[in-house]
Motif scaffolding. Structure first.
Motif, short mmCIF file in Angstrom:
data_model
loop_
_atom_site.label_atom_id
_atom_site.label_comp_id
_atom_site.label_asym_id
_atom_site.label_seq_id
_atom_site.Cartn_x
_atom_site.Cartn_y
_atom_site.Cartn_z
N GLY A 1 0.73 -1.26 0.00
CA GLY A 1 0.00 0.00 0.00
C GLY A 1 0.75 1.31 0.00
N THR A 2 0.79 1.96 1.11
CA THR A 2 1.24 3.35 1.19
C THR A 2 2.75 3.46 1.38
OG1 THR A 2 1.05 3.48 3.59
CG2 THR A 2 -0.96 3.92 2.31
N PRO A 3 3.31 4.62 1.08
CA PRO A 3 4.72 4.84 1.38
C PRO A 3 5.06 4.63 2.86
CG PRO A 3 3.96 6.52 -0.14
CD PRO A 3 2.74 5.73 0.30
N ALA A 4 4.15 5.00 3.75
CA ALA A 4 4.39 4.80 5.18
C ALA A 4 4.51 3.32 5.51
CB ALA A 4 3.27 5.44 6.00
N GLU A 5 3.68 2.50 4.89
CA GLU A 5 3.76 1.04 5.11
C GLU A 5 5.08 0.50 4.56
OE1 GLU A 5 -0.74 -0.66 4.94
OE2 GLU A 5 -0.04 0.41 3.15
N ARG A 6 5.48 0.99 3.40
CA ARG A 6 6.75 0.54 2.81
C ARG A 6 7.94 0.93 3.69
NH1 ARG A 6 6.16 2.94 -2.99
NH2 ARG A 6 4.02 3.41 -2.51
N LEU A 7 7.89 2.14 4.21
CA LEU A 7 8.96 2.60 5.10
C LEU A 7 9.01 1.74 6.36
CD1 LEU A 7 11.21 4.61 5.75
CD2 LEU A 7 9.46 6.12 6.71
N GLU A 8 7.87 1.41 6.90
CA GLU A 8 7.82 0.56 8.10
C GLU A 8 8.41 -0.82 7.82
OE1 GLU A 8 7.46 -0.61 11.91
OE2 GLU A 8 7.14 1.41 11.16
N LEU A 9 8.10 -1.42 6.69
CA LEU A 9 8.65 -2.74 6.34
C LEU A 9 10.17 -2.68 6.15
CD1 LEU A 9 5.89 -3.97 3.88
CD2 LEU A 9 6.44 -4.95 6.13
N LEU A 10 10.67 -1.64 5.50
CA LEU A 10 12.11 -1.48 5.33
C LEU A 10 12.78 -1.30 6.69
CD1 LEU A 10 14.64 -1.11 3.53
CD2 LEU A 10 14.11 1.35 3.53
N THR A 11 12.17 -0.49 7.54
CA THR A 11 12.71 -0.25 8.87
C THR A 11 12.80 -1.56 9.66
OG1 THR A 11 11.77 1.96 8.87
CG2 THR A 11 12.39 1.06 11.01
N GLY B 1 10.82 3.21 -3.37
CA GLY B 1 10.13 3.71 -4.56
C GLY B 1 9.39 5.03 -4.37
N VAL B 2 9.96 5.92 -3.55
CA VAL B 2 9.35 7.24 -3.39
C VAL B 2 10.44 8.30 -3.44
CG1 VAL B 2 7.40 6.39 -2.02
CG2 VAL B 2 9.45 7.22 -0.86
N ARG B 3 10.04 9.55 -3.56
CA ARG B 3 11.00 10.67 -3.61
C ARG B 3 11.51 11.01 -2.21
NH1 ARG B 3 8.83 15.31 -7.39
NH2 ARG B 3 10.46 16.23 -6.15
N ARG B 4 12.65 11.66 -2.17
CA ARG B 4 13.27 12.07 -0.92
C ARG B 4 12.32 12.94 -0.10
NH1 ARG B 4 14.78 16.31 1.17
NH2 ARG B 4 14.59 17.51 -0.74
N GLU B 5 11.59 13.80 -0.78
CA GLU B 5 10.66 14.69 -0.10
C GLU B 5 9.60 13.91 0.67
OE1 GLU B 5 11.56 14.91 -3.30
OE2 GLU B 5 12.58 16.85 -3.43
N THR B 6 9.16 12.79 0.09
CA THR B 6 8.16 11.95 0.76
C THR B 6 8.77 11.33 2.02
OG1 THR B 6 7.10 11.49 -1.36
CG2 THR B 6 6.61 9.98 0.46
#
Length: 165
Positions: free
Chosen positions: A116-126, A152-157
């Motif tokens: 789903g969301t960039p936040a979910e992707r960041l959590e999985l990577l973390t 898969g998102v921009r630095r700003e995100t």
């Protein structure tokens, strides 16, 4: 051998004289494209023998591996590795298992990119990085740009997501 954060294990285009078994630590693998874009495309972790594309036959390195933290690596002379492979064909199963593990890792990374969301992707990577980082926060290992490339998102995100925590 011991490499400290920021030290280079191998450089893009190296001849492939050596293979490396990662005993501890983490490495980012980057590739510089002809157009000047630098892309982080892999994270190497303990238990891997690299470069993966040279486990059966030699090939110059596809990217540069840079230590993200203090890391211990065994350097293996490629000619010894290939001679051992010829003399002990059962070693091919060991290599197949190494490659299988990497394929499974890449499948997991693809799953992380398609959730789903960039936040979910960041959590999985973390969560994944926490398994190997020995308490070092992921933002001390990777830049916001690199984290963005991995999910898969921009630095700003990434900046916005990190400010929200």
């Amino acid at each position: 051998m011991i490499l400290h954060k920021g030290e280079i294990l191998f450089r893009q285009g190296d001849s492939g004289k050596y293979l490396y078994h990662i005993k501890s630590g983490l490495f980012k693998v980057t590739r510089l494209h002809k157009n000047g874009n630098m892309v982080l495309f892999n994270i190497l972790y303990p238990g891997e023998t690299v470069p993966h594309h040279s486990l059966i036959t030699p090939k110059e390195t596809h990217g540069s591996a840079i230590a993200l933290m203090d890391s211990e690596v065994d350097r293996i002379l490629a000619e010894d590795w290939y001679r051992d492979l010829r003399e002990h064909p059962e070693k091919a199963l060991e290599i197949a298992l190494l490659l299988q593990e990497k394929v499974r890792f890449m499948q997991k990374r693809l799953d992380h990119l398609t959730v789903g969301t960039p936040a979910e992707r960041l959590e999985l990577l973390t969560e994944w990085l926490n398994d190997y980082s020995h308490g070092v926060h992921f933002t001390d290992l990777l830049t916001q740009e690199e984290i963005g490339q991995l999910i898969g998102v921009r630095r700003e995100t990434i900046n916005r997501l990190l400010r929200g925590h």
